[in-house]
Design an enzyme around this catalytic site. Structure first.
Site, mmCIF file in Angstrom:
data_model
loop_
_atom_site.group_PDB
_atom_site.id
_atom_site.type_symbol
_atom_site.label_atom_id
_atom_site.label_comp_id
_atom_site.label_asym_id
_atom_site.label_seq_id
_atom_site.Cartn_x
_atom_site.Cartn_y
_atom_site.Cartn_z
ATOM 1 C CE1 TYR A 11 6.623 -0.509 4.075
ATOM 2 C CE2 TYR A 11 5.556 -2.508 3.278
ATOM 3 C CZ TYR A 11 5.493 -1.289 3.933
ATOM 4 O OH TYR A 11 4.302 -0.853 4.433
ATOM 5 C CE LYS A 48 5.713 -1.046 7.602
ATOM 6 N NZ LYS A 48 5.278 -0.095 8.658
#
Length: 694
Positions: free
Chosen positions: A161, A165
């Protein structure tokens, strides 16, 4: 006055709930037509349902707003954009990439989930790509990337993640730069808000404080046409907004000239390297590279450990280049003797082989003189000695500097103007050199800094042998260090522009002034393109009254030397039985016309005739027709009109083809005769590129 989005079409991805839903409702409330995209998956990433998007659309319509649902994956970006066109007849003007997918728990780098990257990073890329050209064509667009604190700071167990991002932030930074000239702005937010993805990890009282409606107002402002923010990164939550930027320590130099760099030196300077007491805040790749440029200059010139590489750029950080106009630097002192004069003369190509050059190379000569163009050297010392770096607004990356024009008359520095020209920053300044109170030389420069335009300044103004030459005082590593030249986008170090300027000036001095410096008054040149070491410089000039004109304002002819320009081993072919070697060249040209004829006709639009001789008698005729149809090659007589005709012997033709005979020298010596529109000869490169040099 309230912000309105009447007439706008907004696409919000992941808008079926949480923050995305809040964006959609807020945009619709202010008049926008909204495409509500949501795949309808569960928090584990499985399943697909239209319910989430449909519910938000119903909410908007119930309040009198305009909305349509889209259930496609963000990996099908074109479909999302097509939904906007089909529903509203207009293209997306605001795009909020709010792709939702659970971050997952990854406690090592053994596995990085592909689907997390596909949805967050690649999904944002694909949707943005689908909208990009539409935004460019309408000269307006606003894009929001949704990053995360996990990407900015990292977080245990979220490698997949976090990587996705932070990748979105890098994508946004580049889009902000590329979209600026099209009025497309791209900003990134890292929101902290309660949603279905955080409800299992946040306490209920905290979730109540982190409402999505505390994030939406920032997004609406960044998407409004009044907002000029571009390339920003914002953290937002609980009614608070903060902007983030990179910070860098002043650092320290840990090597000496001609000495190896060691890990021990890094260790000994570590505290200074990591000291943020007087931190700088670079905002562009140019500012980032500036410290490296300063280091190279300082190591080269001073050879001292401990010099501060970023102090100069820190003082100018974030200041508009237009503020530099009118600034003066303190006077500097430049001392020189016969050694510098001789080094300069050698650097611009003078040689003891030519008796006329001795007066510039031997200090004992009865008429020993300094070349008049040596006057640029004190001005270079004033500008390149670190002084320019202290001027507010001039964060110049010297790997991107291209000299543009020079107006020198036979130095206190004044910046006369800075111009904003597309992707370039054009800085104009003058330098006066005094001997005591006597003005002995006046220089006026304009310098292009590549990639530094777009700062909003004025666009017009009325004021507007490498290793050896460096010894004259221009120590820019761009001209000798291959790795430094690569930073500027060159395959190899380039010759100093002022070095080739010196070559041309001494050619003029010899041809028209008998090498008498007293007859040299002033010179103005324009630098068109870089010269590579090893290339030949030929100065074409003519005289009108007391003024000498150098061909096309110093667009000096450049010819490569010793380059095999033929293919198929043609250079080593010997023709038996008295045949013509040139036939092989024209055969190759014929094949090229068959492959690229139509394209070449559009570029050239001319007919070229060739008369090849052998032993002083006509031996062959060729016509290259690049004006009619898709182009053609004719052998023998030609009934049509020829724009320009070349007459050359078979032997000399091959000498030129093989790079052994300079075409201009062949022309001036009478070996190559030209009839008709001689200027069309410049278009021969399209025909003969990679096969001949004429």
């Amino acid at each position: 006055m309230s912000l309105s989005f009447e007439g706008r079409v907004v696409l919000v991805t992941g808008a079926g709930g949480g923050i995305g839903r809040e964006y959609a409702l807020a945009f619709a409330e202010r008049g926008a037509s909204v495409v509500v995209n949501d795949l309808g998956g569960d928090i584990k990433g499985g399943g697909k349902s239209s319910a989430a998007a449909d519910k938000v659309v119903e909410e908007i319509r119930a309040k009198g707003g305009k909305a349509v649902a889209n259930y496609d994956s963000v990996e099908d970006g074109e479909k999302l954009i097509q939904t906007a066109l089909d529903a509203f007849g207009r293209i997306v003007t605001e795009l909020c990439n709010n792709n939702s997918f659970p971050c997952g728990n990854v406690y090592s780098l053994i596995f990085i989930s592909d689907i997390v990257h596909r949805v967050h990073l690649r999904g944002s890329f694909l949707v943005t790509r689908a909208a990009w050209n539409h935004m460019k064509n309408q000269n307006f667009g606003r894009i929001i990337m949704t990053a995360s604190a996990a990407g900015i700071y990292g977080n245990f167990g979220q490698a997949n993640y976090s990587a996705a991002k932070l990748g979105m932030l890098g994508l946004a930074n580049t889009l902000a730069i590329e979209g600026r000239k099209y009025n497309i702005h791209c900003n990134t937010i890292a929101p902290v808000a309660g949603s279905r993805l955080t409800e299992t990890v946040m306490p209920a009282d905290l979730l109540a404080s982190l409402k999505p409606e505390y994030v939406a107002p920032l997004v609406l402002w960044l998407c409004h046409d009044q907002c000029q923010e571009n390339g920003g990164l914002f953290e937002v939550g609980a009614g608070w907004i903060g902007k983030l930027r990179w910070e860098r320590s002043q650092g320290d130099i840990v090597r000496q000239k001609n000495q190896p760099m060691t890990p021990e030196a890094v260790r000994d300077k570590w505290d200074k390297i990591c000291d943020f007491t007087e931190a700088t805040k670079p905002v562009s790749i140019q500012e980032s590279l500036q410290s490296v440029v300063n280091v190279l200059s300082q190591v080269e010139l001073a050879g001292e450990v401990g010099a501060n590489p970023t102090a100069a750029s820190a003082s100018a950080s974030g200041i508009n280049p237009t503020e530099a106009v009118g600034k003066k630097l303190p006077p500097t002192t430049f001392s020189f003797d016969h050694t510098q004069c001789i080094l300069y003369a050698l650097g611009v190509g003078m040689s003891t082989k030519d008796p006329d050059h001795l007066r510039f190379l031997y200090e004992g000569h009865a008429d020993f003189s300094c070349l008049p163009t040596f006057g640029v050297i004190p001005s270079q010392a004033a500008m390149m000695g670190g002084g320019l770096s202290t001027v507010p607004g001039l964060n110049i990356d010297f790997t991107q500097v291209r000299k543009h024009t020079l107006n020198a008359e036979l130095l206190r520095l004044l910046i006369t103007c800075t111009l904003d020209i597309s992707k370039y920053h054009l800085c104009c300044f003058t330098v006066n050199t005094y001997n005591g109170n006597e003005l002995v030389c006046y220089n006026q420069f304009s310098v292009f800094v590549v990639g530094a335009g777009g700062f909003g300044g004025r666009r017009t103004s009325e004021k507007a042998k490498a290793a050896l030459y460096r010894l004259s005082g221009d120590w820019n590593p761009l001209h000798i260090d291959p790795s430094f030249a690569a930073l500027g986008g060159f395959k190899a170090p380039i010759l100093h522009g002022l070095c080739s300027f010196g070559f041309a000036a001494r050619h003029v001095l010899k041809q028209y002034a008998d090498n008498d410096p007293s007859r040299f008054k002033a010179i103005k040149v324009r630098f068109v393109k870089p010269v590579m070491p090893g290339q030949s410089l030929q100065t074409e000039m003519w005289k009108e009254g007391n003024r000498i004109h150098i061909h096309k304002n110093f667009q000096t002819t450049i010819l490569d030397l010793c380059t095999d320009l033929m293919t198929g081993g043609l250079m080593s072919v010997s023709v038996q039985g008295g045949g013509l070697q040139s036939e092989l060249v024209f055969a190759e040209i014929g094949r090229r016309i068959k492959d690229l004829g139509s394209e070449m006709v559009k570029k050239v639009n001319a007919v070229f005739g060739w008369e090849i001789t052998k032993d002083g008698r006509p031996a062959a005729q060729w016509t290259i027709d690049l004006k009619n149809g898709s182009g053609s090659l004719h052998k023998g007589s030609y009934s049509g009109k020829v724009d320009v005709t070349f007459t050359v012997s078979d032997e000399d033709f091959m000498e030129v083809v093989q790079g052994k005979l300079n075409p201009q020298k062949a022309f001036f010596s009478g070996k190559l005769k030209v009839r008709g529109n001689i200027m069309l000869s410049q278009k021969l490169e399209v025909i003969l590129k990679d096969y001949a040099k004429l």
